[in-house]
Design an enzyme around this catalytic site. Sequence first.
Site, mmCIF file in Angstrom:
data_model
loop_
_atom_site.group_PDB
_atom_site.id
_atom_site.type_symbol
_atom_site.label_atom_id
_atom_site.label_comp_id
_atom_site.label_asym_id
_atom_site.label_seq_id
_atom_site.Cartn_x
_atom_site.Cartn_y
_atom_site.Cartn_z
ATOM 1 N N LEU A 37 0.855 -1.188 0.000
ATOM 2 C CA LEU A 37 0.000 0.000 0.000
ATOM 3 C C LEU A 37 0.891 1.238 0.000
ATOM 4 C CD1 LEU A 37 -2.981 -0.438 2.528
ATOM 5 C CD2 LEU A 37 -3.148 0.191 0.127
ATOM 6 N N ASP A 38 0.541 2.234 -0.805
ATOM 7 C CA ASP A 38 1.290 3.488 -0.810
ATOM 8 C C ASP A 38 1.258 4.124 0.578
ATOM 9 O OD1 ASP A 38 1.876 3.214 -3.478
ATOM 10 O OD2 ASP A 38 0.264 4.519 -4.167
#
Length: 305
Positions: A37-38
């Site tokens: 996930l960013d």
Amino acid sequence: MNGVIVINKPTEFTSFDVVAVVRKTLHTKKVGHCGTLDPNATGVLPILIGRAAKAQDILPNHDKTYLASFRLGMVTDTLDIWGEVKTEEKTCVKKDELLKVLENFKGEIYQIPPMYSAIKIDGKRLYDLAREGKEVERAPRKITVYSLELLEFCEETQEGKLRASCSKGTYIRTLIDDIAKCVCVGGTMTSLIRECACGFSLESAISLEELKALAEAERAEERILSTESLFTSYKAVYISAPQAKRFANGGALEVSRIRDIPKLTDGEILRVKYPEKDFWALGKYSSAKNEIAVYKQFCDYTDVN
């Protein structure tokens, strides 16, 4: 300590930051994660602990569901609100226009990965090239969007929210950018929450603060799901203690010697379970040999009573 713990990743944490916190909190070295996930995104991040970390590259379910907010009229270099603004203009897109366009992005589609991504081209990460001010050609990648729903859209502010269920490798900020281009404007993602990943949802997730509190109270194991929970889509076969010893040492199992065997197809992956119905390993069926060979072990010989 073995199994899966689902973390609700906070903002400004990379997925590797979360792994480091879990490793320190639970005092264990073998820790991995399912699906990066960013840093500015939040939501479901399944963490694999102990022997479960061996499942990282063989997960049967890579599908994800995201809740994303967006704004039309703005374009940034990263395609999200945290990048440098390249253009900004007043737009007047109607909700009906967006609803009509969304139909083009359902099912199997092709998507060009953004420059600000971790994909490697000629040994270099795209985001490193982007930071050097370079843009290179990227081949379109086939993805699947199982469902795409416009939850809200304000024609006055040109801001909205959508939910997308999609396959591995889908970039939601690229999806928003492509949708915006179809109505002849720019578009930028303004927030991203991953609601589901690898079969786990936000309802089963806890925060890092909750995990730390549970660990201090010596109750962290209460929130650790079984390794088997990663593979519930596979059929199960139940083996005896002697068969478990053989399987633990790498020996294949003759199907004719396994009781209550389900109907199998060649190459099928199976959950192999020990007498007390504990998850033991994954096996792969060969119709030519009529046997189940070891595919991935999650226990060893010493676990056999």
